[in-house]
Design a protein around this motif. Structure first.
Motif, short mmCIF file in Angstrom:
data_model
loop_
_atom_site.label_atom_id
_atom_site.label_comp_id
_atom_site.label_asym_id
_atom_site.label_seq_id
_atom_site.Cartn_x
_atom_site.Cartn_y
_atom_site.Cartn_z
N LEU A 59 4.70 9.65 18.33
CA LEU A 59 5.10 9.70 16.93
C LEU A 59 5.75 8.38 16.51
CD1 LEU A 59 5.41 11.38 14.32
CD2 LEU A 59 7.59 12.15 15.20
N LEU A 60 6.64 7.86 17.33
CA LEU A 60 7.30 6.58 17.01
C LEU A 60 6.29 5.44 16.95
CD1 LEU A 60 10.58 6.79 19.11
CD2 LEU A 60 10.27 7.23 16.66
N LYS A 61 5.36 5.43 17.88
CA LYS A 61 4.32 4.39 17.91
C LYS A 61 3.47 4.47 16.64
CE LYS A 61 0.32 2.84 20.53
NZ LYS A 61 -0.66 3.24 21.53
N ASP A 62 3.04 5.67 16.28
CA ASP A 62 2.22 5.84 15.08
C ASP A 62 3.01 5.55 13.81
OD1 ASP A 62 0.06 6.42 16.64
OD2 ASP A 62 0.02 8.56 16.20
N LYS A 63 4.30 5.81 13.82
CA LYS A 63 5.14 5.52 12.66
C LYS A 63 5.14 4.02 12.39
CE LYS A 63 9.93 5.88 11.06
NZ LYS A 63 10.32 4.48 11.04
N VAL A 64 5.29 3.23 13.44
CA VAL A 64 5.28 1.76 13.29
C VAL A 64 3.93 1.31 12.74
CG1 VAL A 64 5.32 -0.41 14.60
CG2 VAL A 64 7.02 1.35 15.06
N SER A 65 2.87 1.87 13.26
CA SER A 65 1.52 1.52 12.80
C SER A 65 1.34 1.89 11.33
CB SER A 65 0.49 2.25 13.66
OG SER A 65 -0.80 2.02 13.18
N CYS A 66 1.81 3.06 10.93
CA CYS A 66 1.70 3.49 9.53
C CYS A 66 2.54 2.61 8.61
CB CYS A 66 2.12 4.96 9.38
SG CYS A 66 0.91 6.11 10.03
N GLU A 67 3.73 2.24 9.07
CA GLU A 67 4.58 1.34 8.28
C GLU A 67 3.86 0.02 8.03
OE1 GLU A 67 9.03 2.84 9.64
OE2 GLU A 67 8.07 1.21 10.74
N ARG A 68 3.23 -0.50 9.07
CA ARG A 68 2.50 -1.76 8.96
C ARG A 68 1.34 -1.61 7.97
NH1 ARG A 68 0.71 -2.26 14.05
NH2 ARG A 68 2.82 -2.66 14.74
N ASP A 69 0.60 -0.50 8.08
CA ASP A 69 -0.53 -0.24 7.17
C ASP A 69 -0.06 -0.12 5.72
OD1 ASP A 69 -2.18 -0.29 9.39
OD2 ASP A 69 -2.44 1.90 9.46
N PHE A 70 1.03 0.60 5.49
CA PHE A 70 1.56 0.77 4.14
C PHE A 70 1.99 -0.58 3.56
CE2 PHE A 70 1.42 5.19 4.86
CZ PHE A 70 1.69 5.86 3.67
N LEU A 71 2.69 -1.37 4.36
CA LEU A 71 3.14 -2.68 3.91
C LEU A 71 1.96 -3.57 3.57
CD1 LEU A 71 5.48 -4.60 3.36
CD2 LEU A 71 5.47 -5.19 5.79
N GLU A 72 0.95 -3.56 4.41
CA GLU A 72 -0.24 -4.36 4.18
C GLU A 72 -0.94 -3.93 2.87
OE1 GLU A 72 -4.36 -4.61 6.53
OE2 GLU A 72 -2.61 -5.20 7.74
N ARG A 73 -1.03 -2.64 2.65
CA ARG A 73 -1.64 -2.11 1.43
C ARG A 73 -0.82 -2.49 0.20
NH1 ARG A 73 -1.77 3.30 2.54
NH2 ARG A 73 -3.35 2.82 4.07
N LEU A 74 0.50 -2.39 0.29
CA LEU A 74 1.36 -2.78 -0.83
C LEU A 74 1.19 -4.27 -1.16
CD1 LEU A 74 4.64 -0.84 -0.01
CD2 LEU A 74 3.17 -0.52 -2.02
N ARG A 75 1.15 -5.10 -0.13
CA ARG A 75 0.97 -6.53 -0.35
C ARG A 75 -0.38 -6.81 -1.00
NH1 ARG A 75 3.38 -8.48 5.42
NH2 ARG A 75 5.55 -8.64 4.76
N ARG A 76 -1.41 -6.13 -0.53
CA ARG A 76 -2.75 -6.32 -1.08
C ARG A 76 -2.80 -5.86 -2.55
NH1 ARG A 76 -5.30 -4.09 2.95
NH2 ARG A 76 -5.37 -2.02 2.03
N ASP A 77 -2.20 -4.71 -2.82
CA ASP A 77 -2.19 -4.17 -4.18
C ASP A 77 -1.38 -5.01 -5.15
OD1 ASP A 77 -3.76 -2.12 -3.21
OD2 ASP A 77 -2.15 -0.60 -3.23
N ASN A 78 -0.37 -5.70 -4.64
CA ASN A 78 0.50 -6.51 -5.49
C ASN A 78 0.17 -8.00 -5.42
OD1 ASN A 78 2.19 -4.43 -6.63
ND2 ASN A 78 2.93 -4.14 -4.54
N GLY A 79 -0.92 -8.34 -4.76
CA GLY A 79 -1.35 -9.73 -4.70
C GLY A 79 -0.46 -10.63 -3.90
N LYS A 80 0.20 -10.12 -2.88
CA LYS A 80 1.08 -10.95 -2.05
C LYS A 80 0.64 -10.95 -0.61
CE LYS A 80 5.03 -10.41 -4.99
NZ LYS A 80 6.41 -10.16 -5.13
#
Length: 92
Positions: free
Chosen positions: A71-92
């Protein structure tokens, strides 16, 4: 039209039940064990210690520990995916 979800298998339910037990244990540690320890000893509670309430529980239940680590490992992976998606959506 919404597709009906199938009921979870007994193995899936068992895994969720174990995750719930771990989360309850972690909450007990934060809300009761740590404050009582700090009040009694005057020292800061170390949740990362091998003898912490949660770690003692996990070390005595290998299957729960395995699930927690996954769960902790997947949490880190999901956090990374969310951050990447936010950056992509906001042009950063």
């Amino acid at each position: 039209m919404t597709k009906a979800l199938k009921p979870l298998s007994s193995a899936q339910r068992d895994t969720i039940r174990k995750m719930a037990a771990i989360l309850v244990c972690a909450e007990i540690e934060v809300r009761a064990v740590a404050p009582a320890f700090e009040k009694t000893t005057g020292n800061k509670y170390d949740s990362g210690s091998a003898s912490s309430y949660l770690n003692t529980f996990l070390n005595s239940n290998p299957e729960y520990k395995r699930i927690w680590n996954m769960l902790l490992k997947d949490k880190v992976s999901c956090e990374r995916d969310f951050l990447e998606r936010l950056r992509r959506d906001n042009g950063k």
